[in-house]
Scaffold this motif. Structure first.
Motif, PDB file in Angstrom:
ATOM      1  N   GLN A 347       0.841  -1.200   0.000  1.00 17.60           N
ATOM      2  CA  GLN A 347       0.000   0.000   0.000  1.00 17.60           C
ATOM      3  C   GLN A 347       0.876   1.250   0.000  1.00 17.60           C
ATOM      4  O   GLN A 347       0.622   2.204  -0.755  1.00 17.60           O
ATOM      5  CB  GLN A 347      -0.921   0.008   1.229  1.00 17.60           C
ATOM      6  CG  GLN A 347      -1.856   1.196   1.275  1.00 17.60           C
ATOM      7  CD  GLN A 347      -2.708   1.254   2.535  1.00 17.60           C
ATOM      8  OE1 GLN A 347      -3.117   2.328   2.987  1.00 17.60           O
ATOM      9  NE2 GLN A 347      -3.001   0.103   3.132  1.00 17.60           N
ATOM     10  N   GLU A 348       1.942   1.224   0.799  1.00 19.67           N
ATOM     11  CA  GLU A 348       2.825   2.389   0.869  1.00 19.67           C
ATOM     12  C   GLU A 348       3.618   2.568  -0.426  1.00 19.67           C
ATOM     13  O   GLU A 348       3.822   3.697  -0.892  1.00 19.67           O
ATOM     14  CB  GLU A 348       3.776   2.248   2.063  1.00 19.67           C
ATOM     15  CG  GLU A 348       4.563   3.507   2.392  1.00 19.67           C
ATOM     16  CD  GLU A 348       3.670   4.733   2.589  1.00 19.67           C
ATOM     17  OE1 GLU A 348       4.066   5.835   2.131  1.00 19.67           O
ATOM     18  OE2 GLU A 348       2.574   4.589   3.168  1.00 19.67           O
ATOM     19  N   ARG A 351       1.316   4.171  -2.893  1.00 17.23           N
ATOM     20  CA  ARG A 351       1.075   5.578  -2.557  1.00 17.23           C
ATOM     21  C   ARG A 351       2.271   6.447  -2.957  1.00 17.23           C
ATOM     22  O   ARG A 351       2.104   7.536  -3.519  1.00 17.23           O
ATOM     23  CB  ARG A 351       0.784   5.714  -1.062  1.00 17.23           C
ATOM     24  CG  ARG A 351       0.474   7.154  -0.622  1.00 17.23           C
ATOM     25  CD  ARG A 351       0.080   7.227   0.844  1.00 17.23           C
ATOM     26  NE  ARG A 351      -1.175   6.527   1.059  1.00 17.23           N
ATOM     27  CZ  ARG A 351      -1.286   5.342   1.668  1.00 17.23           C
ATOM     28  NH1 ARG A 351      -0.194   4.712   2.131  1.00 17.23           N
ATOM     29  NH2 ARG A 351      -2.452   4.771   1.818  1.00 17.23           N
ATOM     30  N   GLU A 352       3.455   5.960  -2.661  1.00 18.57           N
ATOM     31  CA  GLU A 352       4.657   6.717  -3.038  1.00 18.57           C
ATOM     32  C   GLU A 352       4.717   6.936  -4.545  1.00 18.57           C
ATOM     33  O   GLU A 352       5.082   8.015  -5.009  1.00 18.57           O
ATOM     34  CB  GLU A 352       5.910   5.968  -2.558  1.00 18.57           C
ATOM     35  CG  GLU A 352       6.091   5.991  -1.042  1.00 18.57           C
ATOM     36  CD  GLU A 352       7.246   5.111  -0.591  1.00 18.57           C
ATOM     37  OE1 GLU A 352       7.867   4.446  -1.474  1.00 18.57           O
ATOM     38  OE2 GLU A 352       7.525   5.066   0.627  1.00 18.57           O
ATOM     39  N   LYS A 360      -0.379  15.844  -5.297  1.00 19.47           N
ATOM     40  CA  LYS A 360      -1.709  15.857  -4.700  1.00 19.47           C
ATOM     41  C   LYS A 360      -2.780  16.331  -5.681  1.00 19.47           C
ATOM     42  O   LYS A 360      -3.954  16.468  -5.328  1.00 19.47           O
ATOM     43  CB  LYS A 360      -1.719  16.769  -3.462  1.00 19.47           C
ATOM     44  CG  LYS A 360      -1.036  16.175  -2.248  1.00 19.47           C
ATOM     45  CD  LYS A 360      -1.890  15.082  -1.627  1.00 19.47           C
ATOM     46  CE  LYS A 360      -1.322  14.645  -0.278  1.00 19.47           C
ATOM     47  NZ  LYS A 360      -2.205  13.691   0.422  1.00 19.47           N
ATOM     48  N   SER A 478      -5.788   5.578  -7.304  1.00 23.28           N
ATOM     49  CA  SER A 478      -4.819   6.668  -7.157  1.00 23.28           C
ATOM     50  C   SER A 478      -5.351   7.771  -6.251  1.00 23.28           C
ATOM     51  O   SER A 478      -4.648   8.248  -5.351  1.00 23.28           O
ATOM     52  CB  SER A 478      -4.471   7.249  -8.538  1.00 23.28           C
ATOM     53  OG  SER A 478      -3.795   6.301  -9.332  1.00 23.28           O
ATOM     54  N   LEU A 481      -5.480   6.593  -2.604  1.00 25.75           N
ATOM     55  CA  LEU A 481      -4.135   6.542  -2.005  1.00 25.75           C
ATOM     56  C   LEU A 481      -3.578   7.935  -1.741  1.00 25.75           C
ATOM     57  O   LEU A 481      -2.808   8.130  -0.784  1.00 25.75           O
ATOM     58  CB  LEU A 481      -3.191   5.775  -2.937  1.00 25.75           C
ATOM     59  CG  LEU A 481      -3.421   4.259  -3.045  1.00 25.75           C
ATOM     60  CD1 LEU A 481      -2.633   3.675  -4.203  1.00 25.75           C
ATOM     61  CD2 LEU A 481      -3.045   3.555  -1.737  1.00 25.75           C
ATOM     62  N   GLN A 482      -3.930   8.906  -2.564  1.00 27.82           N
ATOM     63  CA  GLN A 482      -3.461  10.271  -2.352  1.00 27.82           C
ATOM     64  C   GLN A 482      -3.958  10.853  -1.028  1.00 27.82           C
ATOM     65  O   GLN A 482      -3.270  11.675  -0.412  1.00 27.82           O
ATOM     66  CB  GLN A 482      -3.954  11.186  -3.486  1.00 27.82           C
ATOM     67  CG  GLN A 482      -3.188  11.064  -4.787  1.00 27.82           C
ATOM     68  CD  GLN A 482      -3.806  11.936  -5.858  1.00 27.82           C
ATOM     69  OE1 GLN A 482      -5.035  12.024  -5.978  1.00 27.82           O
ATOM     70  NE2 GLN A 482      -2.974  12.603  -6.651  1.00 27.82           N
ATOM     71  N   SER A 485      -4.929   6.469   4.146  1.00 28.56           N
ATOM     72  CA  SER A 485      -4.348   5.148   4.376  1.00 28.56           C
ATOM     73  C   SER A 485      -5.454   4.304   5.004  1.00 28.56           C
ATOM     74  O   SER A 485      -6.430   4.844   5.544  1.00 28.56           O
ATOM     75  CB  SER A 485      -3.131   5.232   5.302  1.00 28.56           C
ATOM     76  OG  SER A 485      -3.513   5.694   6.586  1.00 28.56           O
ATOM     77  N   ILE A 515      -4.388  11.235   5.556  1.00 33.07           N
ATOM     78  CA  ILE A 515      -2.936  11.428   5.423  1.00 33.07           C
ATOM     79  C   ILE A 515      -2.597  12.903   5.640  1.00 33.07           C
ATOM     80  O   ILE A 515      -3.211  13.784   5.048  1.00 33.07           O
ATOM     81  CB  ILE A 515      -2.457  10.989   4.025  1.00 33.07           C
ATOM     82  CG1 ILE A 515      -2.686   9.488   3.867  1.00 33.07           C
ATOM     83  CG2 ILE A 515      -0.984  11.312   3.832  1.00 33.07           C
ATOM     84  CD1 ILE A 515      -2.331   8.944   2.512  1.00 33.07           C
TER      85      ILE A 515
END
Length: 515
Positions: A347-348, A351-352, A360, A478, A481-482, A485, A515
């Motif tokens: 997941q991380e 996101r990265e 963003k 996307s 994830l932006q 979490s 986040i």
């Protein structure tokens, strides 16, 4: 004279009745016993192992029993889902191998769990196979392109394919983004009210999101406007599944049972709403102000084909796309969020990558191809949690399949989920979540570059909505994830099961964090 005629009739009547009874018995014997047993002998001579024919019901009772037992309890938190999703097919492969015989009522079913043969069946162009004939009540949900055959299918496919070209899908992206933005804004408001953390069931959330995307991009309306159709389609799906799993007698669809009346009432209501939408689009087009959604493109296809497609044809394509497009993408996104909650490291990573590509700001469709990790994750979820676990075909004539000669009238069961979970093609780590399998693309994901991945079908009948679903899934994931979490709620129960598509039996409660 008259008395003699009447007496003669009475003398003949027992003979006529006896002949009728013998005819009924003969016809019944032919269809209920002789024909199935003849097909069974033919398949045995072809070297096919499997179950013997059981009078009338075949293996339906055993299949229902195994399914009920499997679905009565949840499974451990892992990805070995195939034995639970379809325990009967799983046991058939374990017992008889990748090619085996079972029975649905009086019809033989050949389970084909060999990817080479599945690819051959999907790719066949000589008209030897067709979509398996269904209980007529099932047709209330599944008409449209998916059930057409031969020249009729080829003409319809050729007519509507341009509406699904990638450049047309890209023009619908603003509608996709509107739906995703509304979801993000609503979740953000809830997070503010709940102190930056809250629990929600992702399954209905993804259903609503996908419904809104379909409504806006395909039909130029919002989920609120199209909600009636979605709710009716959902109810119809349950009724259709029940009909599919029940013994069907010819003519039963005409009986005015409570459920039959409801099935046809739902069908009438859906068609009435769709017809209103079609007529509204046609009116706008005549005024020189056509919309740019999928329905408008289908109407254009109809006009360009000299009315080869009727309004009824368009309605059936809409029904199919409403259900297939909404249901499969919703379950795909649901399982993706569940799996990423089970694997926070991936997941991380995803996101990265999304932040690196888009920051963003709202995702740009032109940059979607840069999302390599996101693509790998989505493909691996498709492998492990195949939205449509099984497809089928039907032999129209005696056909050679590999080394076997298969007679006409045999249903071919293609267990896609079993193929996607077979260690021979994916390795001993087949039940592990490893998106890196797809780092070099779909064609090199399985062992020895074998083609063993069929979530959208294969060959000339691959799913037309593949591009639509992929763009929607990438954009939605996307944007989620932006902004958020997520991890599994303590109340989450792992229990994949099928109601037409693969769904979480007890929902998918997750904990969301801002986040």
């Amino acid at each position: 004279m008259e008395e003699g005629f009447i007496l003669g009739c009475f003398r003949v009547l027992p003979t006529v009745v006896l002949i009728l009874i013998l005819c009924i018995i003969s016809v019944g014997y032919f269809y209920i016993w002789w024909k199935p047993k003849k097909l069974e002998k033919y398949l045995r001579r072809a070297g096919v192992e499997g179950n013997s024919y059981k009078l009338m019901y075949g293996d339906m009772v055993e299949s229902k029993k195994l399914t009920a037992e499997a679905w009565a309890k949840p499974m451990p938190l892992n990805h070995s889902v195939a034995p639970r999703v379809n325990p009967f097919l799983y046991q058939m492969v374990q017992k008889y191998g990748r090619i085996s015989l079972s029975w649905h009522e009086r019809s033989p079913q050949l389970l084909v769990a060999d990817p080479g043969l599945v690819k051959l069946i999907f790719s066949e162009r000589d008209g030897h196979f067709r979509k398996a004939p269904l209980n007529p009540l099932v047709d209330l949900l599944t008409l449209g392109l998916s059930t057409l055959e031969g020249d009729q299918w080829a003409r319809r496919r050729r007519l509507i394919t341009p509406a699904f070209h990638l450049e047309k899908i890209q023009r619908m992206v603003p509608a996709f983004l509107t739906s995703c933005s509304n979801l993000v804004e609503r979740w953000n408001r809830t997070l503010v009210d709940s102190g930056g953390r809250f629990e929600l069931d992702i399954a209905p959330e993804m259903q609503n999101l996908s419904s809104d995307v379909i409504a806006r991009a395909a039909f130029g309306s919002s989920f609120v406007e199209a909600e009636t159709i979605f709710e009716l389609q959902k109810e119809q799906a349950v009724l259709v599944l029940e009909a599919f799993q029940s013994l069907y007698f010819p003519g039963f669809r005409f009986l005015p049972t409570k459920k039959n009346r409801r099935r046809y009432e739902i069908d009438r209501k859906i068609k009435a709403r769709l017809k209103e939408m079609i007529l509204s689009k046609e009116t706008k087009a005549k005024k020189g102000n056509p919309d740019d959604d999928l329905l408008s493109l289908l109407i254009q296809c109809q006009k360009q084909s000299d009315n080869e497609m009727t309004i009824d044809d368009i309605m059936e394509e809409c029904k199919l796309f409403y259900f297939a497009g909404q249901e499969t993408t919703a379950t795909w996104l649901t399982w993706t969020m569940v799996v990423l909650s089970m694997h926070p490291n991936w997941q991380e990573k995803a996101r990265e990558e999304v932040i690196q590509v888009f920051g963003k700001r709202k995702p740009d469709v032109k940059a979607l191809n840069q999302l390599k990790i996101v693509s790998m994750i989505l493909q691996e979820v498709l492998r492990l949690y195949t939205p449509v676990p099984t497809q089928s075909r039907y032999t129209l004539k005696t056909t050679q399949i590999g080394d076997m000669e298969i007679p006409a009238g045999v249903k071919l069961i293609l267990p896609l989920m079993l193929l996607h979970h077979d260690p021979e093609y994916w390795g001993e780590d087949v039940e592990e979540f490893k998106p890196e399998r797809f780092s070099e693309g779909v064609s090199k994901a399985a062992k020895d570059d074998q083609v063993a991945f069929f979530p959208f079908g294969w060959g000339q009948r691959f799913c037309l909505g593949q591009n639509f679903a992929m763009v929607e899934a990438k954009l939605a994931l996307s944007m989620i994830l932006q902004h958020f979490s997520f991890d599994l709620s303590p109340s989450y129960t792992h229990a994949p099961y099928t109601v037409i598509t693969l769904q979480p039996q007890y929902g998918a409660p997750l904990i969301l964090h801002r986040i």
